[in-house]
Design an enzyme around this catalytic site. Structure first.
Site, PDB file in Angstrom:
ATOM      1  N   HIS A  69      74.794  28.157 -20.594  1.00  0.00           N
ATOM      2  CA  HIS A  69      73.533  29.132 -19.533  1.00  0.00           C
ATOM      3  C   HIS A  69      72.142  28.331 -20.227  1.00  0.00           C
ATOM      4  O   HIS A  69      71.499  27.479 -20.408  1.00  0.00           O
ATOM      5  CB  HIS A  69      73.112  30.566 -20.529  1.00  0.00           C
ATOM      6  CG  HIS A  69      72.662  30.576 -21.982  1.00  0.00           C
ATOM      7  ND1 HIS A  69      72.002  30.043 -22.240  1.00  0.00           N
ATOM      8  CD2 HIS A  69      73.781  30.547 -23.228  1.00  0.00           C
ATOM      9  CE1 HIS A  69      71.598  30.415 -23.519  1.00  0.00           C
ATOM     10  NE2 HIS A  69      73.160  30.123 -24.015  1.00  0.00           N
ATOM     11  N   ASP A 106      76.298  27.154 -25.902  1.00  0.00           N
ATOM     12  CA  ASP A 106      76.515  25.856 -26.652  1.00  0.00           C
ATOM     13  C   ASP A 106      76.856  25.203 -27.792  1.00  0.00           C
ATOM     14  O   ASP A 106      77.865  24.470 -27.495  1.00  0.00           O
ATOM     15  CB  ASP A 106      75.093  25.713 -27.485  1.00  0.00           C
ATOM     16  CG  ASP A 106      74.844  26.788 -28.269  1.00  0.00           C
ATOM     17  OD1 ASP A 106      75.698  27.510 -28.275  1.00  0.00           O
ATOM     18  OD2 ASP A 106      73.555  26.578 -29.309  1.00  0.00           O
TER      19      ASP A 106
END
Ligand SMILES: *[C@@H]1O[C@H](CO)[C@@H](O)[C@H](O)[C@H]1NC(C)=O
Ligand SMILES: *[C@@H]1O[C@H](CO)[C@@H](O)[C@H](O)[C@H]1NC(C)=O
Ligand SMILES: *[C@@H]1O[C@H](CO)[C@@H](O)[C@H](O)[C@H]1NC(C)=O
Length: 483
Positions: free
Chosen positions: A102, A384
């Site tokens: 994102h 991540d």
């Protein structure tokens, strides 16, 4: 259960950061710090040269925490060169699978007893950073009720909208980063290679997102620039509850075991760093809470937001948190990434964590190469903690930790002169890293085989991932005897 564990991971591994490794390329450099960005195509030569004679003017000789932090922010503003969609003219592009992190988000944690950074999450096309498609994106998102969204996704807002961002909310910067990603993919895959035609069907596009508003919104922003004005009726978004995208194959005790070992390693590495401990004590004094509480609030997450948005660090009547605090914590993260890589525990975790996702990626390629039906374009909108293990598992040891709006792309190509021959390319933030993966290292590059044969990737996922764990299957590797 897994979701809880992974939540702990992102908190524990204060990883939210880059890798320290020798800088081989400078991806889209944000406006602030930054020396001259070498051209992306010069990446490999730049790296080889570095071993002989470091270029002190363009690359910091040791990892520089502020330089790395800037790359991590990925502030829009500099046009990027990207190598997506590049292949010899007799190659045909068959499919593209994209994994994204994102975009820029508001912190997940607040520093106790300080004011939260004042950042506006209402999208405002006249405010920087912006993108030419931003206004149309907002208007298109208001009409999305016909999209098919799995479960909880349908109740999430399709774009950010709070005048003081909520915790973890995607910011305008985050939306703009993905509008740019979508634009790059559109140029390279639709305009140049006609991966999808104007009358593309729902069956050609696959979209999957975790259940956070920031991942759904990031995916939609990318999709909007990729397919401007897309027909909502053709869009369906699958919900993925696991942040490693393990779907129905999440039960894997050895994966949890390696992760726990990695967390122990990380803990003992941290407490060895006297300067870091001193910094936390210092900051705790400024804020006026016990050191333990300060550390538990993961202050770097919040400080990065201040840094990326050029907002001054918080102050109290006892003083201010300052750039030296920030640099010390950031530098530790960079060193921690290096140690993590050396100790290999994370690599073993990564092999098991990413198998289900890579298996899905490679299976889709195989189906297409056999002439069966499968999606030409797949988008996985993630975190991540999704991308980082994939990079580790496929051997991209020099790749930096996923920045905001990082993108990892798997392309499938066919040699039109020899239609049986299929090839893959792997790109990270626009840079071609195909020949840095463990299954297609550089020395294997031959002029007769300009890309990496699909069979190498298949063999890696079906066999080599397990042989690295002294095992022959995912099931066995997950259940090896613990010692
Ligand atoms: C960051 O903020 C400072 C002080 O508010 C300002 O002078 C500077 O121009 C800003 N930098 C950028 C890149 O916006
Ligand atoms: C791997 O992919 C195949 C083909 O899609 C599927 O049948 C199998 O269940 C997958 N295995 C795992 C562990 O994800
Ligand atoms: C695999 O076996 C070798 C030799 O017995 C050993 O050195 C290595 O640590 C094992 N690897 C794993 C992941 O267990």
């Amino acid at each position: 259960m897994l979701p809880v564990l992974l939540l702990i991971v992102s908190r524990w591994l204060p990883v939210s950061m880059q890798l320290k490794t020798p800088v081989h390329v400078l991806p889209g450099l944000p406006v602030r710090l930054v020396p001259i960005a070498p051209e992306r195509e010069g990446a490999l030569t730049a790296k080889n040269r570095k071993r002989i004679m470091p270029d002190l003017l363009t690359e910091p000789s040791a990892p520089d925490p502020l330089y790395e932090a800037n790359l991590y922010c990925n502030t829009p503003g500099v046009a990027e060169r990207s190598m997506e969609g590049h292949a010899p003219h007799n190659f045909k592009l068959l499919s593209v699978q994209v994994m994204i992190r994102h975009g820029d988000r508001y912190p997940l944690y607040a520093i106790p007893k300080t004011k939260r950074p004042d950042i506006d999450c209402v999208l405002e096309p006249d405010r920087d950073p912006s993108h030419p498609n931003l206004a149309d994106f907002i208007s298109h998102m208001t009409k999305g009720s016909e999209a098919q969204m799995d479960g909880t996704l349908s109740s999430l807002p399709r774009y950010p909208s709070h005048s003081l961002c909520e915790m973890g909310e995607l910011t305008q910067t985050g939306v703009v980063q993905h509008l740019y990603n979508g634009q790059i993919l559109r140029e390279n895959y639709l305009k140049k290679h006609k991966l999808l035609t104007k009358d593309w069907t729902a069956k050609q596009v696959y979209i999957e997102s975790t259940g956070k508003s920031r991942t759904l919104q990031s995916g939609l922003a990318l999709l909007y620039s990729f397919l401007p004005g897309f027909d909502w009726k053709k869009i369906s978004v699958k919900h993925q509850w696991s942040s490693i995208f393990c779907s129905g194959h999440c039960d894997c005790p050895m994966r949890n075991h390696y992760l726990e070992e990695e967390q122990r390693r990380q803990y003992s590495y941290r407490i060895k760093n006297a300067q870091l401990e001193k910094t936390y004590i210092d900051m705790a004094k400024v804020v006026g809470v016990p050191t333990k509480q300060l550390r538990a609030s993961n202050p770097i997450d919040s400080l990065l937001c201040h840094f990326c948005h050029n907002v001054t660090f918080p102050c109290t009547k006892n003083g201010c948190i300052n750039i030296e605090h920030f640099k010390t914590i950031k530098a530790h993260q960079i060193e921690d990434e290096r140690e993590r890589h050396e100790k290999q525990l994370y690599y073993k975790y990564a092999l098991l964590a990413t198998y289900p996702l890579l298996n899905q990626t490679v299976s889709r390629m195989q189906r297409i190469s056999e002439g069966k039906k499968a999606e030409a374009f797949a988008l996985y909108s993630a975190h991540d903690v999704t991308l980082s293990p994939v990079l580790s598992a496929i051997g991209l040891t020099e790749a930096r930790f996923p920045r905001f709006a990082a993108r990892l792309v798997f392309e499938l190509w066919q040699n039109t002169d020899k239609p049986q021959d299929h090839y893959v390319r792997i790109l990270y933030n626009g840079e071609d890293l195909t020949f840095q993966t463990s299954f297609c290292r550089e020395q294997e590059r031959r002029s007769s085989r300009p890309l990496c044969p699909l069979s190498k990737f298949v063999n890696f996922v079906k066999r080599e991932m397990f042989s690295a764990l002294n095992s022959t299957s995912y099931y066995d590797a997950c259940r090896q005897k613990m010692f």
